[in-house]
Design a protein around this motif. Sequence first.
Motif, PDB file in Angstrom:
ATOM      1  N   CYS A  79       0.837  -1.199   0.000  1.00  0.00           N
ATOM      2  CA  CYS A  79       0.000   0.000   0.000  1.00  0.00           C
ATOM      3  C   CYS A  79       0.876   1.254   0.000  1.00  0.00           C
ATOM      4  CB  CYS A  79      -0.910   0.010   1.220  1.00  0.00           C
ATOM      5  SG  CYS A  79      -1.931   1.494   1.358  1.00  0.00           S
ATOM      6  N   CYS A  80       0.565   2.176  -0.907  1.00  0.00           N
ATOM      7  CA  CYS A  80       1.327   3.432  -0.955  1.00  0.00           C
ATOM      8  C   CYS A  80       0.461   4.644  -0.618  1.00  0.00           C
ATOM      9  CB  CYS A  80       2.014   3.594  -2.312  1.00  0.00           C
ATOM     10  SG  CYS A  80       0.874   3.598  -3.696  1.00  0.00           S
ATOM     11  N   ASP A  81      -0.655   4.416   0.054  1.00  0.00           N
ATOM     12  CA  ASP A  81      -1.486   5.511   0.559  1.00  0.00           C
ATOM     13  C   ASP A  81      -0.664   6.250   1.623  1.00  0.00           C
ATOM     14  OD1 ASP A  81      -3.270   7.069   2.139  1.00  0.00           O
ATOM     15  OD2 ASP A  81      -4.938   5.738   1.647  1.00  0.00           O
ATOM     16  N   HIS A  82      -0.497   7.561   1.453  1.00  0.00           N
ATOM     17  CA  HIS A  82       0.354   8.322   2.366  1.00  0.00           C
ATOM     18  C   HIS A  82      -0.110   8.253   3.820  1.00  0.00           C
ATOM     19  CE1 HIS A  82      -2.778  11.326   1.608  1.00  0.00           C
ATOM     20  NE2 HIS A  82      -2.402  11.889   2.727  1.00  0.00           N
ATOM     21  N   ARG A  83      -1.352   7.908   4.052  1.00  0.00           N
ATOM     22  CA  ARG A  83      -1.868   7.812   5.422  1.00  0.00           C
ATOM     23  C   ARG A  83      -1.587   6.449   6.044  1.00  0.00           C
ATOM     24  NH1 ARG A  83      -7.462   9.599   3.012  1.00  0.00           N
ATOM     25  NH2 ARG A  83      -6.627   8.010   1.651  1.00  0.00           N
ATOM     26  N   ALA A  84      -1.116   5.477   5.249  1.00  0.00           N
ATOM     27  CA  ALA A  84      -0.926   4.110   5.748  1.00  0.00           C
ATOM     28  C   ALA A  84       0.430   3.902   6.407  1.00  0.00           C
ATOM     29  CB  ALA A  84      -1.096   3.105   4.610  1.00  0.00           C
ATOM     30  N   GLY A  85       1.417   4.703   6.063  1.00  0.00           N
ATOM     31  CA  GLY A  85       2.742   4.543   6.645  1.00  0.00           C
ATOM     32  C   GLY A  85       2.800   5.167   8.030  1.00  0.00           C
ATOM     33  N   SER A  86       3.916   4.959   8.682  1.00  0.00           N
ATOM     34  CA  SER A  86       4.140   5.601   9.971  1.00  0.00           C
ATOM     35  C   SER A  86       5.305   6.563   9.786  1.00  0.00           C
ATOM     36  CB  SER A  86       4.468   4.553  11.034  1.00  0.00           C
ATOM     37  OG  SER A  86       5.588   3.797  10.634  1.00  0.00           O
ATOM     38  N   THR A  87       5.451   7.483  10.690  1.00  0.00           N
ATOM     39  CA  THR A  87       6.552   8.434  10.546  1.00  0.00           C
ATOM     40  C   THR A  87       7.130   8.760  11.910  1.00  0.00           C
ATOM     41  OG1 THR A  87       7.255  10.455   9.445  1.00  0.00           O
ATOM     42  CG2 THR A  87       5.162  10.547  10.641  1.00  0.00           C
ATOM     43  N   ASP A  88       8.356   9.197  11.888  1.00  0.00           N
ATOM     44  CA  ASP A  88       9.009   9.634  13.107  1.00  0.00           C
ATOM     45  C   ASP A  88      10.076  10.652  12.732  1.00  0.00           C
ATOM     46  OD1 ASP A  88      11.205   8.194  12.147  1.00  0.00           O
ATOM     47  OD2 ASP A  88      11.056   6.624  13.647  1.00  0.00           O
ATOM     48  N   GLU A  89      10.784  11.139  13.727  1.00  0.00           N
ATOM     49  CA  GLU A  89      11.763  12.196  13.492  1.00  0.00           C
ATOM     50  C   GLU A  89      12.885  11.736  12.549  1.00  0.00           C
ATOM     51  OE1 GLU A  89      14.502  15.328  16.051  1.00  0.00           O
ATOM     52  OE2 GLU A  89      13.178  13.934  17.089  1.00  0.00           O
ATOM     53  N   GLU A  90      13.371  10.522  12.719  1.00  0.00           N
ATOM     54  CA  GLU A  90      14.459  10.020  11.876  1.00  0.00           C
ATOM     55  C   GLU A  90      14.033   9.944  10.407  1.00  0.00           C
ATOM     56  OE1 GLU A  90      17.588   6.269  11.819  1.00  0.00           O
ATOM     57  OE2 GLU A  90      15.560   5.929  12.601  1.00  0.00           O
ATOM     58  N   LEU A  91      12.835   9.450  10.152  1.00  0.00           N
ATOM     59  CA  LEU A  91      12.345   9.366   8.773  1.00  0.00           C
ATOM     60  C   LEU A  91      12.153  10.755   8.168  1.00  0.00           C
ATOM     61  CD1 LEU A  91       9.818   6.416   9.027  1.00  0.00           C
ATOM     62  CD2 LEU A  91      11.849   6.492   7.580  1.00  0.00           C
ATOM     63  N   HIS A  92      11.602  11.675   8.946  1.00  0.00           N
ATOM     64  CA  HIS A  92      11.409  13.036   8.441  1.00  0.00           C
ATOM     65  C   HIS A  92      12.742  13.703   8.122  1.00  0.00           C
ATOM     66  CE1 HIS A  92       7.391  14.926   8.213  1.00  0.00           C
ATOM     67  NE2 HIS A  92       7.045  13.761   8.708  1.00  0.00           N
ATOM     68  N   ARG A  93      13.724  13.485   8.954  1.00  0.00           N
ATOM     69  CA  ARG A  93      15.061  14.043   8.713  1.00  0.00           C
ATOM     70  C   ARG A  93      15.640  13.459   7.412  1.00  0.00           C
ATOM     71  NH1 ARG A  93      16.887  13.395  13.469  1.00  0.00           N
ATOM     72  NH2 ARG A  93      17.690  11.299  13.159  1.00  0.00           N
ATOM     73  N   ASP A  94      15.449  12.154   7.212  1.00  0.00           N
ATOM     74  CA  ASP A  94      15.936  11.507   5.989  1.00  0.00           C
ATOM     75  C   ASP A  94      15.240  12.072   4.750  1.00  0.00           C
ATOM     76  OD1 ASP A  94      17.598   9.278   4.801  1.00  0.00           O
ATOM     77  OD2 ASP A  94      15.602   8.656   4.126  1.00  0.00           O
ATOM     78  N   TRP A  95      13.936  12.262   4.833  1.00  0.00           N
ATOM     79  CA  TRP A  95      13.194  12.823   3.693  1.00  0.00           C
ATOM     80  C   TRP A  95      13.659  14.254   3.394  1.00  0.00           C
ATOM     81  CZ3 TRP A  95      10.722  10.336   0.118  1.00  0.00           C
ATOM     82  CH2 TRP A  95      10.164   9.084   0.378  1.00  0.00           C
ATOM     83  N   ALA A  96      13.882  15.041   4.425  1.00  0.00           N
ATOM     84  CA  ALA A  96      14.358  16.418   4.217  1.00  0.00           C
ATOM     85  C   ALA A  96      15.719  16.405   3.530  1.00  0.00           C
ATOM     86  CB  ALA A  96      14.425  17.178   5.540  1.00  0.00           C
ATOM     87  N   GLU A  97      16.599  15.506   3.953  1.00  0.00           N
ATOM     88  CA  GLU A  97      17.921  15.404   3.322  1.00  0.00           C
ATOM     89  C   GLU A  97      17.816  14.994   1.864  1.00  0.00           C
ATOM     90  OE1 GLU A  97      20.068  12.696   5.850  1.00  0.00           O
ATOM     91  OE2 GLU A  97      20.121  14.132   7.508  1.00  0.00           O
ATOM     92  N   LYS A  98      16.922  14.054   1.560  1.00  0.00           N
ATOM     93  CA  LYS A  98      16.721  13.622   0.159  1.00  0.00           C
ATOM     94  C   LYS A  98      16.235  14.785  -0.695  1.00  0.00           C
ATOM     95  CE  LYS A  98      15.126   9.280   1.611  1.00  0.00           C
ATOM     96  NZ  LYS A  98      14.124   8.287   1.670  1.00  0.00           N
ATOM     97  N   LEU A  99      15.252  15.510  -0.195  1.00  0.00           N
ATOM     98  CA  LEU A  99      14.708  16.628  -0.972  1.00  0.00           C
ATOM     99  C   LEU A  99      15.760  17.710  -1.181  1.00  0.00           C
ATOM    100  CD1 LEU A  99      11.105  17.121   0.461  1.00  0.00           C
ATOM    101  CD2 LEU A  99      11.828  15.765  -1.507  1.00  0.00           C
TER     102      LEU A  99
END
Length: 185
Positions: free
Chosen positions: A15-35
């Motif tokens: 499932c790739c529904d954005h509401r189905a995943g979980s998130t935390d500070e480490e993942l958000h930091r990784d996404w910010a670095e990727k962007l």
Amino acid sequence: MRSLRYSINITLDGCCDHRAGSTDEELHRDWAEKLAQADALLFGRVTYEMMEAAWRPPATGVRPDWMADWMEPFARTIDAAKKYVVSSTLDRVDWNAELVRGDLGEAVQQLKREPGKGLFVGGVKLPLALAELGLIDEYEFVVHPRLAGHGPTLFAGLSKYVDLRLVGRREFGCGAVAMQYVPRR
């Protein structure tokens, strides 16, 4: 020539529904670095509107109640990023964005020919079209340890196989695993 990277969150059952995943500070930091590693973001209309609704700073300047302090770096990064929006229905965009019209393959090839660090694409439908055209240079799937039991799923309707080679893997404290692949050519 800039590379085009596709990255998305997905559950173990696809499932790739954005509401189905979980998130935390480490993942958000990784996404910010990727962007931050890309010169620009490439979105379809749905993803652009979803991201704008969630991450564009409110006119009041007051952060929404749902946004934790640790989400701020991601919010600032996506807000500042140059965005290209593929849409035949929108008349105009703002939020540091520009509409992409005409032949998708030609438009994206032109964006890739421009100098820079790379382009980053998200979403579901636009990446399907880009995969069909063979324009994605790197795929990253951030697999969350969750079963959603519903869709949408990635690449539904893909007309041919896209064979990939694993080039990187990273585990997160929450149990998510990011896997990077490049097309076998």
